[in-house]
Scaffold this motif. Structure first.
Motif, short mmCIF file in Angstrom:
data_model
loop_
_atom_site.label_atom_id
_atom_site.label_comp_id
_atom_site.label_asym_id
_atom_site.label_seq_id
_atom_site.Cartn_x
_atom_site.Cartn_y
_atom_site.Cartn_z
N ASN A 1 0.61 -1.28 0.12
CA ASN A 1 0.01 0.01 0.08
C ASN A 1 0.71 1.18 -0.14
O ASN A 1 0.69 1.83 0.24
CB ASN A 1 -0.70 -0.20 1.11
N CYS A 2 2.05 0.90 -0.38
CA CYS A 2 2.55 2.01 -0.13
C CYS A 2 2.70 2.89 -1.79
O CYS A 2 1.73 3.20 -2.39
CB CYS A 2 4.33 1.88 -1.39
N SER A 3 2.33 4.72 -1.08
CA SER A 3 1.31 5.45 -1.59
C SER A 3 2.50 6.51 -3.05
O SER A 3 1.64 6.30 -4.52
CB SER A 3 1.52 7.38 -1.16
N ASP A 4 3.65 5.82 -2.91
CA ASP A 4 4.33 6.45 -4.07
C ASP A 4 4.15 4.56 -4.33
O ASP A 4 4.13 3.38 -5.10
CB ASP A 4 6.10 6.63 -4.19
N ASP A 5 5.66 3.60 -4.82
CA ASP A 5 5.89 2.77 -5.50
C ASP A 5 6.56 2.33 -5.35
O ASP A 5 7.20 2.01 -3.89
CB ASP A 5 7.36 3.27 -7.08
N SER A 6 5.93 0.36 -5.14
CA SER A 6 6.54 -0.66 -4.27
C SER A 6 7.52 -1.18 -4.40
O SER A 6 8.40 -1.07 -3.35
CB SER A 6 5.05 -1.60 -4.64
N LEU B 1 9.88 -12.04 -4.18
CA LEU B 1 9.15 -10.26 -4.36
C LEU B 1 7.11 -10.06 -4.18
O LEU B 1 7.05 -11.13 -5.17
CB LEU B 1 9.91 -9.38 -5.40
N VAL B 2 6.63 -9.62 -3.08
CA VAL B 2 5.67 -9.35 -3.62
C VAL B 2 5.17 -7.93 -2.92
O VAL B 2 5.32 -7.04 -2.77
CB VAL B 2 4.88 -9.99 -1.98
N ALA B 3 4.61 -7.18 -4.22
CA ALA B 3 3.42 -6.34 -3.96
C ALA B 3 2.25 -6.18 -3.41
O ALA B 3 1.63 -6.94 -5.22
CB ALA B 3 4.55 -5.09 -4.56
N TYR B 4 1.71 -5.28 -3.01
CA TYR B 4 0.10 -5.22 -3.51
C TYR B 4 -0.88 -3.77 -2.67
O TYR B 4 0.41 -3.51 -1.77
CB TYR B 4 -0.47 -6.62 -1.62
N GLN B 5 -1.93 -3.42 -3.45
CA GLN B 5 -1.89 -2.32 -3.89
C GLN B 5 -3.20 -2.58 -3.79
O GLN B 5 -4.23 -2.48 -4.32
CB GLN B 5 -1.65 -0.58 -4.69
N GLU B 6 -3.96 -2.22 -2.73
CA GLU B 6 -5.90 -1.86 -1.80
C GLU B 6 -6.02 -0.65 -2.62
O GLU B 6 -5.59 0.20 -2.96
CB GLU B 6 -5.43 -1.55 -0.52
N CYS C 1 -2.29 4.88 -4.96
CA CYS C 1 -0.85 4.83 -5.14
C CYS C 1 -0.59 4.27 -6.61
O CYS C 1 -0.41 4.38 -7.42
CB CYS C 1 -0.77 2.39 -5.25
N ASP C 2 0.69 4.64 -6.24
CA ASP C 2 2.03 4.87 -7.93
C ASP C 2 2.19 3.54 -8.67
O ASP C 2 1.57 2.47 -8.53
CB ASP C 2 3.53 5.61 -8.04
N CYS C 3 2.77 3.14 -9.32
CA CYS C 3 3.77 2.46 -9.60
C CYS C 3 4.00 0.70 -8.83
O CYS C 3 4.19 0.66 -7.71
CB CYS C 3 5.36 2.32 -10.41
N LEU C 4 3.75 -0.48 -9.67
CA LEU C 4 4.61 -1.50 -8.39
C LEU C 4 6.09 -1.44 -8.80
O LEU C 4 6.47 -1.90 -7.23
CB LEU C 4 3.61 -2.89 -9.33
N MET C 5 6.21 -1.15 -9.93
CA MET C 5 8.04 -0.98 -9.98
C MET C 5 8.13 0.14 -11.13
O MET C 5 7.21 -0.07 -12.10
CB MET C 5 8.42 -2.33 -10.22
N ASN D 1 -4.08 -1.93 -7.81
CA ASN D 1 -5.55 -1.44 -6.67
C ASN D 1 -5.93 -1.16 -8.61
O ASN D 1 -7.38 -0.01 -8.72
CB ASN D 1 -5.03 -0.63 -6.09
N GLY D 2 -6.09 -1.49 -9.23
CA GLY D 2 -6.75 -1.26 -10.45
C GLY D 2 -6.57 0.69 -11.04
O GLY D 2 -5.85 1.36 -11.15
N GLY D 3 -7.21 1.18 -12.03
CA GLY D 3 -7.41 2.39 -12.45
C GLY D 3 -6.64 1.95 -13.33
O GLY D 3 -5.90 1.04 -14.05
#
Length: 188
Positions: free
Chosen positions: A1-6, A20-25, A34-38, A65-67
């Protein structure tokens, strides 16, 4: 849930990473987008600066997180070897930008193999195209990931990198197997 990049790299990073795991609600429930996953750069001021960023990454599960934002954004001259990855949940799951980055993908200096994305690859320079990506070993576009508990689940087929002692042997895409959830007990 980083507001910037995961995950973010720049300025010549040549490391290795696995699992590696990145998850954005969702922004509506999280309260912010949230911005980019990477977000992956070599050098924003000089795309050809040396050493050129060229990490090797395997077994990633990246859930947006969509969008309409970008998931994995490869740009500013970066090189990369990305294997065994699931990228989903972003309108632009995989974007490649800049002549240097796209040429490295096209000529094989960089590699994207056994990478599945939820939509099409977006090529800013139209050098490394969606067709080239889709023709890569084990790659798939417009792929629906079968995940549970936000990011748990893998898919058959993958590149075994265990000839390099850094990497654990795998034969699947993604980071967290359903029958071996190494994140069990973590709190999000």
């Amino acid at each position: 849930n980083c507001s910037d990049d995961s995950f973010d790299w720049t300025e010549g990073w040549n490391g290795k990473a696995q699992f590696l795991v990145a998850y954005q609600e969702n922004a509506e429930t999280l309260g912010y987008d949230c911005d980019c996953l990477m977000e992956c750069d070599n050098n924003g001021n000089n795309f050809g600066a040396t050493p050129v960023a060229h990490p090797v990454i395997a077994n990633a599960t990246l859930v947006g997180n969509g969008g309409s934002k970008q998931g994995v954004r490869l740009r500013a001259g970066t090189q990369v070897e990305l294997y065994n990855a699931i990228i989903t949940g972003k309108g632009q799951p995989l974007t490649v930008e800049t002549v240097e980055t796209e040429n490295a993908l096209k000529d094989g200096t960089s590699k994207l193999e056994y990478v599945v994305i939820s939509d099409l690859l977006n090529s800013k320079e139209n050098i490394y195209t969606n067709d080239l990506f889709a023709a890569g070993n084990g790659n798939a576009t417009q792929h629906t990931a079968n995940l549970s508990d936000l990011y748990v689940g893998t898919e058959e087929g993958g590149k075994d990198l265990s000839t390099d002692e850094f990497f654990t042997a795998t034969n699947y895409k993604g980071a967290v197997q359903a029958d071996d959830n190494w994140t069990a007990g973590w709190t999000l």
